[in-house]
Design an enzyme around this catalytic site. Structure first.
Site: not given
Ligand code: NDP
Length: 453
Positions: A121, A217, A97, A133, A118, A172-173, A385, A248
């Site tokens: 996290k 976020t 993820k 990622k 990630q 997204g990023d 998410s 964002n």
């Protein structure tokens, strides 16, 4: 230093040297690995099982790195080729993820640093999600909707072979928002011939998205910083805040900080920053960025009392109580960190990924600035998410306040677990070490339980 500490330090150093040797020229990846491995010395020293099971050697090596060609045709009819990436870093606690980034700076090093971070996290969120990622060196800036669609369809045509609701779930990023996720979801659905809603998160609300994902976020980062402040008897109320970026994460960090009584006086994009002593007008920023896709310099046309300064890194010269870097990696270097300290900053919360350099972090920690590291402070996005995936599995949608409440609880838990881990391993108050350790233990123990794979 006792014998166990020495051998843990030697072990960490030898793993780090192998990473540097095996991944030459990948400076961002080296930086992320160094930051995490060094903070794990006290855990390795206390639990030699992690050496016996070769955990560090395995955890720094992605399970898989996929690179692919992304050909597309621009509005002039010319063929363009970009490179696509997906790193599937670690799936021991759940499906891979992590977001997709479209930015010209994207390369294997950046994708691997992000995928590595990630993993820890996602573990910290308490949700069953592994680390991944991806992205492309495609530059969305200045592209028409038609070009964005053709590029994302081509990107997804290849990526679709490697993802799925139970294997790998992108989101997204930087450069990938609701529009890009919509195009990618449409192409995936067309290729698969079914409605597998859980394959992507950050979807539109009308087709499987979660309420509060867009805000998650930025809101989460502010909730986390609020925990840090409250523990010291401080609060956002009446404080002056500087937020970098105007995408964002930045937009919703500005919104929540303002709701909690702060005055956000500056924000930026990759060209420069605006300073508004009356407080940033978020309606203007949202219209410029979310609708018109304009530059932040346009802000001063509507608010002539505000000042625009070319050069985004100079934003950290503005005195503030709380700094929220929400743009990109390494945006606060050692000099910016020193300047923030000189100007009296009390707390820094990383909304972006790795926005502070390692020596910048040292400046904050040694000056007793409250510091919320990215993998803890910005984990709210991926946490929601995961909640989007749960809602997709249930074929059910929670209300905004239900998701927001869950997000708030998750951020409080991340804060508490990071504080406890830091204390237990001899670094009270150091949330960099605490978050790394708390995230690591769950992944490492699952890796031991599942054997050498
Ligand atoms: P967006 O694309 O929405 O916004 C990015 C913002 O940062 C824009 O204002 C952009 O300016 C600016 N920016 C991008 N590159 C640079 C650069 N090299 N120097 C200075 N400014 C730059 O991205 P997000 O808000 O989604 O992401 C921001 C950060 O937060 C990233 O580090 C991302 O990895 C991290 N993050 C995002 C999550 C999410 O849910 N979206 C979750 C967790 C972390 P410009 O418009 O000029 O490019």
């Amino acid at each position: 230093m006792n014998e166990a500490d020495v051998s843990a330090k030697d072990y960490v150093q030898s793993v780090y040297e192998t990473v540097v040797k095996r991944n030459p020229h990948e400076q961002e990846f080296h930086q992320a690995v160094k930051e995490i491995l060094e903070s794990l010395v006290p855990v390795i020293s206390k639990h030699p099982k992690y050496i016996e099971h070769g955990i560090l050697e395995r955890i720094v090596e992605p399970e898989r790195l996929i690179t692919f060609r992304v050909p597309w045709v621009d509005d002039q009819g010319k063929v363009q080729v970009n490179r696509g990436f997906r790193v599937q870093f670690n799936s021991v606690i759940g499906p891979y993820k992590g977001g997709l980034r479209f930015h010209p700076s994207v390369n294997a090093s950046i994708i691997k640093f992000l995928g590595f971070e990630q993993t820890f996290k996602n573990s910290l969120t308490g949700q069953p999600i592994g680390g991944g990622k991806g992205g492309s060196d495609f530059d969305p800036k200045g592209k028409s909707d038609g070009e964005i669609m053709r590029f994302t369809q081509s990107f997804m045509t290849e990526l679709s072979k490697y993802i799925g609701p139970d294997t790998d779930v992108p989101a997204g990023d930087i450069g990938v928002g609701a529009r890009e996720i919509g195009f990618m979801f449409g192409q995936y659905r067309r290729l698969r011939g079914g409605h597998e809603a859980g394959v992507l998160t950050g979807k539109g609300i009308g087709y499987g998205g979660s309420l509060a994902r867009t805000e998650a976020t930025g809101y989460g980062a502010v909730y986390f910083v609020n925990e840090m402040l409250q523990a010291e008897g401080l609060s956002f109320e009446g404080s002056t805040v500087v937020v970098s970026g105007s995408g964002n994460v930045a937009i919703y960090a500005i919104q929540k900080a303002t709701q909690l009584g702060a005055k956000v006086v500056a924000c930026s994009d990759s060209n420069g920053y605006v300073y508004d002593e009356k407080g940033i007008n978020l309606d203007t920023v949202r219209r410029l960025k979310e609708e018109q896709r304009a530059r932040i310099s346009e802000y001063v046309k509507e608010h002539p009392h505000a000042v625009y300064v070319e050069g985004c890194e100079k934003i950290w010269t503005i005195p503030c109580d709380i700094a929220l870097p929400c743009a990109t990696q390494n945006e606060i270097d050692v000099n910016s960190a020193k300047l923030l300290v000189e100007n009296g900053v009390k707390a820094v919360g990383e909304g972006a990924n790795m926005p502070t350099t390692l020596d910048g972090i040292d400046v904050f920690l040694s000056n007793k600035v409250l510091f919320g590291p990215a993998k803890a402070a910005n984990a709210g996005g991926v946490a929601v998410s995961a909640l989007e995936m749960s809602q997709n599995s249930m074929r059910y949608s929670w209300h905004f306040h239900e998701v927001d409440d869950k997000l708030h609880t998750i951020m409080k838990n991340i804060y508490r677990n990071s504080v406890q881990a830091a204390e237990e391993y001899g670094y009270p108050g150091n949330l960099v070490v605490g978050a790394n350790i708390a995230g690591f233990i769950k992944v490492a123990d699952a890796m031991i339980a599942q054997g050498v794979i």
